[in-house]
Write a protein that holds these residues in place. Sequence first.
Motif, PDB file in Angstrom:
ATOM      1  N   THR A  24       0.801  -1.234   0.000  1.00 16.32           N
ATOM      2  CA  THR A  24       0.000   0.000   0.000  1.00 16.32           C
ATOM      3  C   THR A  24       0.832   1.281   0.000  1.00 16.32           C
ATOM      4  O   THR A  24       0.311   2.342  -0.343  1.00 16.32           O
ATOM      5  CB  THR A  24      -0.946   0.041   1.216  1.00 16.32           C
ATOM      6  OG1 THR A  24      -0.171   0.033   2.417  1.00 16.32           O
ATOM      7  CG2 THR A  24      -1.905  -1.139   1.199  1.00 16.32           C
ATOM      8  N   LYS A  25       2.114   1.193   0.391  1.00 14.79           N
ATOM      9  CA  LYS A  25       2.911   2.410   0.488  1.00 14.79           C
ATOM     10  C   LYS A  25       4.196   2.344  -0.344  1.00 14.79           C
ATOM     11  O   LYS A  25       4.382   3.132  -1.253  1.00 14.79           O
ATOM     12  CB  LYS A  25       3.250   2.711   1.953  1.00 14.79           C
ATOM     13  CG  LYS A  25       3.961   4.047   2.149  1.00 14.79           C
ATOM     14  CD  LYS A  25       4.148   4.359   3.619  1.00 14.79           C
ATOM     15  CE  LYS A  25       4.708   5.716   3.920  1.00 14.79           C
ATOM     16  NZ  LYS A  25       5.720   6.252   3.066  1.00 14.79           N
ATOM     17  N   HIS A  26       5.063   1.410  -0.009  1.00 12.60           N
ATOM     18  CA  HIS A  26       6.402   1.433  -0.612  1.00 12.60           C
ATOM     19  C   HIS A  26       6.388   1.182  -2.123  1.00 12.60           C
ATOM     20  O   HIS A  26       6.931   1.985  -2.890  1.00 12.60           O
ATOM     21  CB  HIS A  26       7.328   0.445   0.090  1.00 12.60           C
ATOM     22  CG  HIS A  26       8.742   0.550  -0.379  1.00 12.60           C
ATOM     23  ND1 HIS A  26       9.546   1.621  -0.071  1.00 12.60           N
ATOM     24  CD2 HIS A  26       9.478  -0.259  -1.182  1.00 12.60           C
ATOM     25  CE1 HIS A  26      10.731   1.457  -0.634  1.00 12.60           C
ATOM     26  NE2 HIS A  26      10.713   0.327  -1.325  1.00 12.60           N
ATOM     27  N   ILE A  27       5.814   0.073  -2.550  1.00 17.09           N
ATOM     28  CA  ILE A  27       5.798  -0.214  -3.985  1.00 17.09           C
ATOM     29  C   ILE A  27       5.080   0.889  -4.759  1.00 17.09           C
ATOM     30  O   ILE A  27       5.606   1.357  -5.781  1.00 17.09           O
ATOM     31  CB  ILE A  27       5.221  -1.615  -4.276  1.00 17.09           C
ATOM     32  CG1 ILE A  27       6.190  -2.694  -3.759  1.00 17.09           C
ATOM     33  CG2 ILE A  27       4.945  -1.793  -5.768  1.00 17.09           C
ATOM     34  CD1 ILE A  27       5.655  -4.112  -3.811  1.00 17.09           C
ATOM     35  N   PRO A  28       3.905   1.359  -4.306  1.00 19.49           N
ATOM     36  CA  PRO A  28       3.284   2.479  -5.027  1.00 19.49           C
ATOM     37  C   PRO A  28       4.167   3.726  -5.098  1.00 19.49           C
ATOM     38  O   PRO A  28       4.181   4.419  -6.127  1.00 19.49           O
ATOM     39  CB  PRO A  28       2.003   2.751  -4.238  1.00 19.49           C
ATOM     40  CG  PRO A  28       1.660   1.428  -3.628  1.00 19.49           C
ATOM     41  CD  PRO A  28       2.997   0.820  -3.283  1.00 19.49           C
ATOM     42  N   GLU A  29       4.929   4.011  -4.048  1.00 12.85           N
ATOM     43  CA  GLU A  29       5.826   5.173  -4.069  1.00 12.85           C
ATOM     44  C   GLU A  29       6.964   4.972  -5.067  1.00 12.85           C
ATOM     45  O   GLU A  29       7.341   5.910  -5.781  1.00 12.85           O
ATOM     46  CB  GLU A  29       6.376   5.456  -2.676  1.00 12.85           C
ATOM     47  CG  GLU A  29       5.340   6.054  -1.744  1.00 12.85           C
ATOM     48  CD  GLU A  29       5.863   6.308  -0.340  1.00 12.85           C
ATOM     49  OE1 GLU A  29       6.965   5.814   0.005  1.00 12.85           O
ATOM     50  OE2 GLU A  29       5.165   6.996   0.420  1.00 12.85           O
ATOM     51  N   VAL A  30       7.527   3.772  -5.118  1.00 13.85           N
ATOM     52  CA  VAL A  30       8.584   3.502  -6.092  1.00 13.85           C
ATOM     53  C   VAL A  30       8.028   3.644  -7.503  1.00 13.85           C
ATOM     54  O   VAL A  30       8.640   4.292  -8.365  1.00 13.85           O
ATOM     55  CB  VAL A  30       9.194   2.092  -5.880  1.00 13.85           C
ATOM     56  CG1 VAL A  30      10.146   1.737  -7.017  1.00 13.85           C
ATOM     57  CG2 VAL A  30       9.923   2.009  -4.540  1.00 13.85           C
ATOM     58  N   MET A  31       6.866   3.092  -7.754  1.00  7.96           N
ATOM     59  CA  MET A  31       6.274   3.170  -9.094  1.00  7.96           C
ATOM     60  C   MET A  31       5.899   4.608  -9.453  1.00  7.96           C
ATOM     61  O   MET A  31       5.982   4.994 -10.623  1.00  7.96           O
ATOM     62  CB  MET A  31       5.063   2.243  -9.192  1.00  7.96           C
ATOM     63  CG  MET A  31       5.409   0.762  -9.084  1.00  7.96           C
ATOM     64  SD  MET A  31       6.649   0.200 -10.284  1.00  7.96           S
ATOM     65  CE  MET A  31       5.752   0.444 -11.813  1.00  7.96           C
ATOM     66  N   ALA A  32       5.527   5.401  -8.469  1.00  6.56           N
ATOM     67  CA  ALA A  32       5.143   6.801  -8.721  1.00  6.56           C
ATOM     68  C   ALA A  32       6.319   7.661  -9.171  1.00  6.56           C
ATOM     69  O   ALA A  32       6.107   8.754  -9.696  1.00  6.56           O
ATOM     70  CB  ALA A  32       4.499   7.396  -7.473  1.00  6.56           C
ATOM     71  N   THR A  33       7.547   7.175  -9.007  1.00  2.42           N
ATOM     72  CA  THR A  33       8.708   7.942  -9.474  1.00  2.42           C
ATOM     73  C   THR A  33       8.736   8.043 -10.995  1.00  2.42           C
ATOM     74  O   THR A  33       9.413   8.907 -11.537  1.00  2.42           O
ATOM     75  CB  THR A  33      10.033   7.307  -8.994  1.00  2.42           C
ATOM     76  OG1 THR A  33      10.202   6.026  -9.635  1.00  2.42           O
ATOM     77  CG2 THR A  33      10.082   7.164  -7.484  1.00  2.42           C
ATOM     78  N   GLY A  34       8.028   7.152 -11.670  1.00  8.77           N
ATOM     79  CA  GLY A  34       8.033   7.148 -13.126  1.00  8.77           C
ATOM     80  C   GLY A  34       9.261   6.501 -13.745  1.00  8.77           C
ATOM     81  O   GLY A  34       9.417   6.520 -14.966  1.00  8.77           O
ATOM     82  N   PHE A  36      10.067   3.252 -13.485  1.00 15.14           N
ATOM     83  CA  PHE A  36       9.836   1.840 -13.795  1.00 15.14           C
ATOM     84  C   PHE A  36       8.500   1.665 -14.500  1.00 15.14           C
ATOM     85  O   PHE A  36       7.542   2.391 -14.232  1.00 15.14           O
ATOM     86  CB  PHE A  36       9.874   1.005 -12.510  1.00 15.14           C
ATOM     87  CG  PHE A  36      11.178   1.130 -11.768  1.00 15.14           C
ATOM     88  CD1 PHE A  36      12.323   0.496 -12.232  1.00 15.14           C
ATOM     89  CD2 PHE A  36      11.272   1.904 -10.622  1.00 15.14           C
ATOM     90  CE1 PHE A  36      13.533   0.634 -11.563  1.00 15.14           C
ATOM     91  CE2 PHE A  36      12.477   2.042  -9.943  1.00 15.14           C
ATOM     92  CZ  PHE A  36      13.618   1.396 -10.419  1.00 15.14           C
ATOM     93  N   THR A  37       8.457   0.669 -15.382  1.00 18.01           N
ATOM     94  CA  THR A  37       7.245   0.414 -16.155  1.00 18.01           C
ATOM     95  C   THR A  37       6.347  -0.635 -15.523  1.00 18.01           C
ATOM     96  O   THR A  37       5.149  -0.673 -15.803  1.00 18.01           O
ATOM     97  CB  THR A  37       7.603  -0.049 -17.579  1.00 18.01           C
ATOM     98  OG1 THR A  37       8.385  -1.254 -17.490  1.00 18.01           O
ATOM     99  CG2 THR A  37       8.387   1.022 -18.320  1.00 18.01           C
ATOM    100  N   ASP A  38       6.904  -1.497 -14.686  1.00 16.13           N
ATOM    101  CA  ASP A  38       6.139  -2.577 -14.069  1.00 16.13           C
ATOM    102  C   ASP A  38       6.942  -3.123 -12.895  1.00 16.13           C
ATOM    103  O   ASP A  38       8.107  -2.759 -12.707  1.00 16.13           O
ATOM    104  CB  ASP A  38       5.889  -3.685 -15.091  1.00 16.13           C
ATOM    105  CG  ASP A  38       4.718  -4.594 -14.731  1.00 16.13           C
ATOM    106  OD1 ASP A  38       4.027  -4.346 -13.707  1.00 16.13           O
ATOM    107  OD2 ASP A  38       4.484  -5.569 -15.474  1.00 16.13           O
ATOM    108  N   PHE A  39       6.321  -4.024 -12.144  1.00 12.49           N
ATOM    109  CA  PHE A  39       7.013  -4.669 -11.034  1.00 12.49           C
ATOM    110  C   PHE A  39       6.432  -6.050 -10.796  1.00 12.49           C
ATOM    111  O   PHE A  39       5.325  -6.367 -11.242  1.00 12.49           O
ATOM    112  CB  PHE A  39       6.905  -3.821  -9.749  1.00 12.49           C
ATOM    113  CG  PHE A  39       5.528  -3.857  -9.132  1.00 12.49           C
ATOM    114  CD1 PHE A  39       5.215  -4.782  -8.145  1.00 12.49           C
ATOM    115  CD2 PHE A  39       4.539  -2.978  -9.550  1.00 12.49           C
ATOM    116  CE1 PHE A  39       3.942  -4.818  -7.584  1.00 12.49           C
ATOM    117  CE2 PHE A  39       3.275  -3.014  -9.008  1.00 12.49           C
ATOM    118  CZ  PHE A  39       2.975  -3.938  -8.018  1.00 12.49           C
TER     119      PHE A  39
END
Length: 101
Positions: A24-34, A36-39
Amino acid sequence: MYIYNVTIQLAWDIHENWLQWMKTKHIPEVMATGCFTDFRFVRVLEMDETEGPTYATQYFAATKEDYDRYIEHHASALRKDALDIWGNQFVGFRSLMQVVN
């Protein structure tokens, strides 16, 4: 394509709360950096779980420059956040891989 892999072994005491935080927090924050395209977020099997479970998160970057931008501009703050919350209740390592097929 590049894969930034983060493997973490954590203490059983924080397992459920850490999982929720990652989703709910860490992965969404990493992805929000723009950067990365997927995880992919996976549990590592066939490991000694005496100390706790092991998870790996793989973030997919289209270019090396995208990965470099993440490391230069975002990684330190996100790592600090994890340390501030979880302290010494986890150990991990990071690796960068290049897709060759």
